[in-house]
Write a protein that holds these residues in place. Sequence first.
Motif, PDB file in Angstrom:
ATOM      1  N   GLN A 181      25.435  -0.542 -30.195  1.00  0.00           N
ATOM      2  CA  GLN A 181      24.545   0.450 -29.389  1.00  0.00           C
ATOM      3  C   GLN A 181      24.162   1.652 -30.472  1.00  0.00           C
ATOM      4  O   GLN A 181      23.084   2.064 -30.548  1.00  0.00           O
ATOM      5  CB  GLN A 181      25.071   0.728 -28.450  1.00  0.00           C
ATOM      6  CG  GLN A 181      25.365  -0.116 -27.283  1.00  0.00           C
ATOM      7  CD  GLN A 181      26.160   0.493 -26.206  1.00  0.00           C
ATOM      8  OE1 GLN A 181      25.614   1.458 -25.539  1.00  0.00           O
ATOM      9  NE2 GLN A 181      27.315  -0.177 -25.817  1.00  0.00           N
ATOM     10  N   ILE A 211      24.614  -4.829 -22.575  1.00  0.00           N
ATOM     11  CA  ILE A 211      23.670  -4.375 -23.654  1.00  0.00           C
ATOM     12  C   ILE A 211      22.183  -4.728 -23.379  1.00  0.00           C
ATOM     13  O   ILE A 211      21.271  -4.036 -23.495  1.00  0.00           O
ATOM     14  CB  ILE A 211      24.070  -4.822 -25.081  1.00  0.00           C
ATOM     15  CG1 ILE A 211      25.375  -3.955 -25.395  1.00  0.00           C
ATOM     16  CG2 ILE A 211      23.295  -5.009 -25.833  1.00  0.00           C
ATOM     17  CD1 ILE A 211      25.950  -4.358 -26.841  1.00  0.00           C
ATOM     18  N   TYR A 266      19.479  -1.940 -23.186  1.00  0.00           N
ATOM     19  CA  TYR A 266      18.559  -1.908 -24.357  1.00  0.00           C
ATOM     20  C   TYR A 266      17.673  -2.970 -24.258  1.00  0.00           C
ATOM     21  O   TYR A 266      16.695  -2.988 -25.229  1.00  0.00           O
ATOM     22  CB  TYR A 266      19.557  -2.074 -25.770  1.00  0.00           C
ATOM     23  CG  TYR A 266      20.119  -0.879 -26.071  1.00  0.00           C
ATOM     24  CD1 TYR A 266      19.732  -0.036 -26.845  1.00  0.00           C
ATOM     25  CD2 TYR A 266      21.474  -0.858 -25.396  1.00  0.00           C
ATOM     26  CE1 TYR A 266      20.469   0.952 -27.292  1.00  0.00           C
ATOM     27  CE2 TYR A 266      22.217   0.164 -25.645  1.00  0.00           C
ATOM     28  CZ  TYR A 266      21.908   1.335 -26.582  1.00  0.00           C
ATOM     29  OH  TYR A 266      22.525   2.403 -27.114  1.00  0.00           O
ATOM     30  N   LYS A 277      31.295   2.283 -23.954  1.00  0.00           N
ATOM     31  CA  LYS A 277      31.069   2.666 -25.375  1.00  0.00           C
ATOM     32  C   LYS A 277      32.066   3.796 -25.777  1.00  0.00           C
ATOM     33  O   LYS A 277      32.668   4.743 -24.863  1.00  0.00           O
ATOM     34  CB  LYS A 277      29.653   3.400 -25.250  1.00  0.00           C
ATOM     35  CG  LYS A 277      29.177   3.706 -26.738  1.00  0.00           C
ATOM     36  CD  LYS A 277      27.680   4.099 -26.659  1.00  0.00           C
ATOM     37  CE  LYS A 277      27.083   4.274 -28.327  1.00  0.00           C
ATOM     38  NZ  LYS A 277      27.719   5.551 -28.764  1.00  0.00           N
TER      39      LYS A 277
END
Length: 384
Positions: free
Chosen positions: A90, A114, A118, A308
Motif C-alpha cells: 500500500q 487491498i 486500491y 496496515k
Amino acid sequence: MSALSKSLQVSFEILNELYTAVGAGVLGMMVLLQHGFQSHQTIKTLCVVGVTTASLIYTFSREKQKLVANKKKVVIITGCDSGLGFSLAQHASKCGFTVIATFLSLDSKGSKEIKRLYGGYIIQIQLDITDSNSIQNAVQTLEHYFSKNPDYSFHALVNNAGVMVFGEFEWQTERLIKQQIEVNLLGTFKLTNAFCHLLRKHKGRLITVSSHCALANLPGLTVYGATKAALSSWNDGLRIEMAKYGVRIITFIPGSFTTESSIMSRQLQNVQEMHDNFTEEQHRFYSDYFKRYNIYLSFITSPPEPQKIQDENLYKTFEDTLLDENPDYVYKHEPLRYKIYHFFFKYSPLVLRDYLITKFMQMPDYKSDTPSDDDFEDINVETD
C-alpha cells in the motif's frame, strides 16, 4: 633505497591511522591525538584527525540524491496477504510506483482488502515461492507485462514472504523446521534466481527483508533467526556478484511490529503440533515449563483482520531503500530499546550478552522441580 623504504613506512603509518580514525570514529581520533602528543608527532596527527573529521562531516551531513517514484517504475512485493507485505504494498503504491503484490492466495483476506481499497492500482498475482511452477508463472506474467509496456522498468523486487515458529529448538518438529527453511531461505533463493535476468536487464534492485534475529539470534527463534542470518550472509555475496551488472542488493531490517502482523497467526496450531510430537520423556521433563511458556506467548496476539502497520518511521526507511539513488547495503528500522540492546549484544562478552538477551526476551524461567505428568494434560485447554 633506505629513503624510499622510510617514505613507504611513513605513508603506511598515515594510511593506517586514517583507517583507524575512520573505523573507530571519535574514539579513534581521541586515541590518535593522545598517541601524537606522547610521541611528539603532533602536526602529523592533527593532519590525520583533520582529514578524518572533514570526511565524517561530509559523509553524515550530505543529503543523499533521491530518485522520483512514478508509474513507470515497477515494484514487486512478496507475501502481501498480511502484516509487513500487506502494508508495504500500500505504501509503495501511495509513493507513486506501479506495485505488483503477490499473495499466497488471491482469496485471502489481505488480497480482498487491498482490492477493495486500491482496485486495479495494485496489481495482484498468486505466488507460492516454494513452488517452481508458481514462480515461473509469476516470471512469465512480468515478462508479458513489460512486453506490453516497453517504457516501464523493473525497479525492485522485495523479498518479504516468510514464516516464523516460536518455540525452543528441541520442541520444533521436522515439518516446522523444514517449513521455515523452505519459505524463508530456499523459497527466497528460488524466486530471486528466476528473476535475476529481469533484474539485470532493467538494472533494478533486490530488497530482502531480514530481521533483528539475524543480528543476534534469540532463544525460541533459533530456526527463524538462522534463516534470516543466512539471508543476510547470502546478500553479502550476491551484492558483489550483481554489482557489475548494475543490480543493487539491499538488506532491509524492519523493527518491532509483531502485534500488528499475522506472522504469529498459526502459533496455537504450531504449539499443538509440538506437544503432540513430544516423547514421553519430553512430556515429563518439560510439562509445566512448556505450558507456562506458551501461555506467556498467547498474549502476543495477531490482529483478526489484515491491517496496515502504523509506523511512519518504518515507511520512511522503506522509502529510502527504494528511492536512494546510491542505496546503502543495509537499512535498519528499530525502536530505541532495540538500538540499546543490540549495541550491548554486539560489544559485550558472551556471558553478559547471553544475560542481556535473556532479559530482553523476558521468557518464563525453567524450573527443574516441575509438576507431575497429569498437570500437562491441561495444555490443550490452556492454548486452544
